[in-house]
Motif scaffolding. Structure first.
Motif, PDB file in Angstrom:
ATOM      1  N   VAL A 189     -14.227  -2.226   0.682  1.00 27.94           N
ATOM      2  CA  VAL A 189     -13.235  -3.178   1.191  1.00 27.94           C
ATOM      3  C   VAL A 189     -13.881  -4.202   2.119  1.00 27.94           C
ATOM      4  N   PHE A 203     -11.279  -8.716   7.560  1.00 27.47           N
ATOM      5  CA  PHE A 203      -9.931  -8.754   6.992  1.00 27.47           C
ATOM      6  C   PHE A 203      -9.047  -9.835   7.591  1.00 27.47           C
ATOM      7  N   VAL A 229       0.826  -1.196   0.000  1.00 25.72           N
ATOM      8  CA  VAL A 229       0.000   0.000   0.000  1.00 25.72           C
ATOM      9  C   VAL A 229       0.866   1.254   0.000  1.00 25.72           C
ATOM     10  N   PHE A 264       0.531   5.153   0.563  1.00 19.51           N
ATOM     11  CA  PHE A 264      -0.339   6.252   0.993  1.00 19.51           C
ATOM     12  C   PHE A 264       0.197   7.590   0.518  1.00 19.51           C
ATOM     13  N   LEU A 270      -5.470  -2.081   5.739  1.00 19.49           N
ATOM     14  CA  LEU A 270      -4.840  -0.759   5.762  1.00 19.49           C
ATOM     15  C   LEU A 270      -5.759   0.274   5.122  1.00 19.49           C
ATOM     16  N   ALA A 271      -6.320  -0.092   3.974  1.00 20.68           N
ATOM     17  CA  ALA A 271      -7.218   0.840   3.281  1.00 20.68           C
ATOM     18  C   ALA A 271      -8.421   1.154   4.154  1.00 20.68           C
ATOM     19  N   PHE A 272      -8.891   0.149   4.900  1.00 21.27           N
ATOM     20  CA  PHE A 272     -10.026   0.334   5.797  1.00 21.27           C
ATOM     21  C   PHE A 272      -9.728   1.399   6.840  1.00 21.27           C
ATOM     22  N   VAL A 290      -2.188  -2.584  11.911  1.00 24.28           N
ATOM     23  CA  VAL A 290      -1.615  -1.303  11.503  1.00 24.28           C
ATOM     24  C   VAL A 290      -2.724  -0.252  11.491  1.00 24.28           C
ATOM     25  N   LEU A 295      -9.443   0.161  -5.553  1.00 22.09           N
ATOM     26  CA  LEU A 295     -10.101  -0.800  -4.658  1.00 22.09           C
ATOM     27  C   LEU A 295     -11.584  -0.914  -4.984  1.00 22.09           C
ATOM     28  N   ILE A 338      -6.192   5.467  -3.927  1.00 21.16           N
ATOM     29  CA  ILE A 338      -6.402   4.168  -3.274  1.00 21.16           C
ATOM     30  C   ILE A 338      -7.824   3.681  -3.492  1.00 21.16           C
ATOM     31  N   SER A 398      -3.286  -6.973   5.035  1.00 19.67           N
ATOM     32  CA  SER A 398      -2.188  -6.125   4.592  1.00 19.67           C
ATOM     33  C   SER A 398      -2.650  -5.035   3.636  1.00 19.67           C
ATOM     34  N   LEU A 399      -3.487  -5.372   2.672  1.00 25.05           N
ATOM     35  CA  LEU A 399      -3.905  -4.360   1.707  1.00 25.05           C
ATOM     36  C   LEU A 399      -5.225  -3.711   2.123  1.00 25.05           C
ATOM     37  N   ARG A 400      -6.265  -4.533   2.271  1.00 23.30           N
ATOM     38  CA  ARG A 400      -7.594  -3.958   2.485  1.00 23.30           C
ATOM     39  C   ARG A 400      -7.778  -3.473   3.915  1.00 23.30           C
TER      40      ARG A 400
END
Lengths: 332, 291
Positions: free
Chosen positions: A311, B91, A54, A56, B102-104, B39, A266, A262, B98-100
């Motif tokens: 997500v 998740f 990811v 940012f 974090l995006a969350f 994270v 997604l 991002i 790791s990806l979603r």
């Protein structure tokens, strides 16, 4: 592959001709933003979607491109004071630099920074890279605010020529350039997806330890992805000062770049080149509409809520939903 | 050379006061990121949320921000457990953190910021209490009460957390979760429940840190972003989940930032934490007191 390149160029030309037909200049102003986000989200997806890392800091890479343009443009204006008199005529020959050259320079600068950030943090766990990119925008913004040559916190003006020979308005020229960049990034993304590089990326995404154990050079591949992705973002940022006319740190480092680049992949779907494009067109159009009809704060809120919803509910995005539907139909 | 020396001492003292506050801000991240491996980049958003609630009650009912946040912290605790539940089901269970994941959290950070922006506007907000104006003078050293009170509060909070983690069953179970989840499961403890509790605690601590924050400085919705680099720098420098390490790193960063701000100007301060973070990641990724 050549067929795909040809097809995307044709699509781009058709879009450009269709947009010229109504003769509304605003179409290009709004369209530029959307096409710019196609580049940004595709670039993000090369690292985020294909490798699973990811970033940012899209805003940081974008702003790097924008500020390399500002630096060079300011340098071009103050040539006579900055360059020895004997050299000045040669510099006047090349300055002001044409925008395609600025795009290449912006790409190189951002690519180098992407490589550096990746080199320092990608050997560690994935989360560290994400955090470093997040902090990168804060630090670069601090540097720019404290650097008076590019306007400091007050911002810098970049004069946009009114006309471009052959096309009419300069905005159309900028739009055409961005459209070209979008074609480039989509073609690149699709090529990566189907090449050895892409299989390596997918192996890293699915299980990095297993990939490493099977002889995939994970660090090298990750660095390639970070550099490419950073460079594309910088290229998208380079023409931005000419588009906006007045560049302030707050607008160049705006959080909406990080969030949008991002959210768009997604929401569209991350494993396929078409995903970011679909996400960008849907979300970008929605944003243009809400910004005009409601307010820009609500539009930003909408993106955040959609990101969270997608997500959680549809982890594979719109492309994933469609693929599921197709599979279910085939089984019937 | 008398003058710069006094200035330096004052900068160091101010840095220590600030550093203690940073320790309270980072404590939550040390639990969620350092121990639970979550994270949570949305953590600063909860701090700002705490600040704004403290502001609201202070302006309308003249309640002390620290009191407000003490009363509110159980609510934040439950908010935290609820968020962890969503995070786990969507998740962690699917292996997509790791990806979603974090995006969350990024989305949560962002949505909170915009909601606060819509509710309170972009103006800086501050609170009014009796201890905000005056300061104590010890020789040539100034101790502003608006820094001293959050500093002492932070140290008490931090000490309490350390006691909770090292001396209670739940606290030790949190440490165990960070080391070996499967072993904990074999001891008939539900690791998910422990993680839920720990995450709730980390968010409750964020509320308290929010109260301290609005005493120290005026707050606007995007202030939280400045703290992202800072808290993660401290957490990594301290050695990922080591509470004493976090305290040392926080004091260190506070002093460095304060000296930078005094001698080079406050506009450079945000770059300090990133520099520290990058240097740590490059040269000693396991931190000062890393395991």
């Amino acid at each position: 592959m050549p067929l795909f390149i040809l097809a995307s160029i044709v699509v781009a030309i058709v879009i450009f001709i269709l947009m010229r037909l109504p003769g509304i200049e605003y179409l290009f102003v709004a369209g530029y933003t959307i096409v710019q986000y196609i580049v940004l989200s595709t670039a993000w997806n090369i690292l985020g979607g294909y490798c699973g890392y990811v970033n940012f800091g899209s805003a940081a890479f974008f702003a790097l491109g924008a500020y390399s343009t500002v630096t060079l443009a300011t340098f071009g204006l103050q040539l006579d004071e900055l360059v020895p008199e004997s050299m000045a005529p040669y510099f006047h020959l090349i300055f002001p630099l044409p925008i395609p050259v600025l795009i290449v320079i912006g790409g190189i600068v951002s690519g180098i920074v992407g490589f550096g950030t990746g080199y320092l943090t990608l050997r560690l766990r994935g989360a560290f890279f994400a955090i470093a990119t997040l902090a990168l925008s804060v630090v670069l913004a601090t540097l720019v605010v404290n650097w008076d040559f590019v306007g400091g916190s007050g911002g810098a003006y970049v004069v946009r020529p009114g006309k471009f020979p052959g096309l009419g308005s300069y905005m159309q020229y900028l739009f055409l350039l961005m459209l070209g960049l979008a074609v480039l990034s989509v073609v690149l993304a699709r090529w990566i997806e189907r090449s050895r590089l892409g299989y390596g990326f997918a192996a890293i995404r699915d299980d990095e330890l297993a990939a490493e154990a099977s002889g995939v050079p994970t660090l090298r591949l990750k660095l390639i992805a970070t550099t490419l992705s950073g460079a594309l973002m910088g290229m998208a940022g380079a023409p931005f000062p000419y588009y906006i006319g007045y560049l302030a740190p707050a607008s160049a480092f705006g959080l909406e770049y990080a969030v949008n680049s991002i959210a768009m992949p997604l929401i569209g779907g991350t494993t396929n080149w078409i995903g970011p494009v679909i996400g960008t067109i849907l979300l970008g159009t929605l944003q243009q509409v809400t910004t005009v009809t409601i307010s820009s704060a609500v539009n930003v809120l909408l993106v955040g809520v959609l990101l969270i919803a997608f997500v959680i509910i549809a982890p594979n995005g719109i492309v994933g939903l469609v693929q599921e539907r197709l599979r279910a139909r085939r089984q019937k | 050379m008398d003058f710069p020396f006094e200035l330096l001492i004052n900068a160091v003292v101010a840095g220590l006061l600030l550093g203690a506050f940073y320790a309270a801000v980072t404590a939550g991240i040390s639990i969620s990121f350092g121990m639970l491996d979550i994270v949570n980049i949305g953590h600063p958003a909860f701090i700002i949320l705490g600040s704004y609630i403290a502001y609201y009650f202070n302006i309308n009912y003249h309640i002390d921000p620290i009191v407000t946040c003490l009363i509110l912290s159980p609510i934040f605790y439950f908010l935290g457990t609820a968020i962890y539940q969503v995070y786990y089901l969507s998740f962690e269970k699917r292996g997509q953190q790791s990806l979603r994941g974090l995006a969350f959290f990024f989305g949560v950070l962002f949505v909170t910021e915009v909601l606060l922006l819509l509710a309170f506007g972009v103006d800086y907000r501050y609170v009014a209490t009796s201890y905000i104006g005056p300061s104590i003078h010890v020789g040539f050293v100034d101790l502003p009460l608006r820094m001293l009170v959050p500093c002492i509060g932070s140290l008490i909070l931090f000490g309490g957390l350390q006691l909770f983690i090292s001396h209670t069953f739940t606290g030790r179970a949190v440490l165990a979760v960070s080391q070996d989840q499967l072993a904990l499961q074999l001891m008939a403890v539900d690791p998910i429940r422990i993680k839920r509790i720990a995450f709730g605690v980390s968010i409750a601590v964020a509320a308290m840190a929010g109260a301290f924050l609005i005493i120290i400085q005026p707050v606007e919705p995007s202030v939280g972003r400045e703290y992202i680099g800072r808290v993660f720098a401290i957490c990594v420098l301290g050695g990922m989940g080591s509470m004493p390490g976090t305290l040392i790193a926080a004091l260190l960063l506070g002093v460095i930032e304060s000296i930078t701000a005094t001698f080079y100007g406050p506009s450079w301060a945000p770059a300090v934490s990133f520099g520290v973070l990058l240097l740590t990641l490059a040269f000693r990724p396991s931190g000062i007191l890393g395991r």
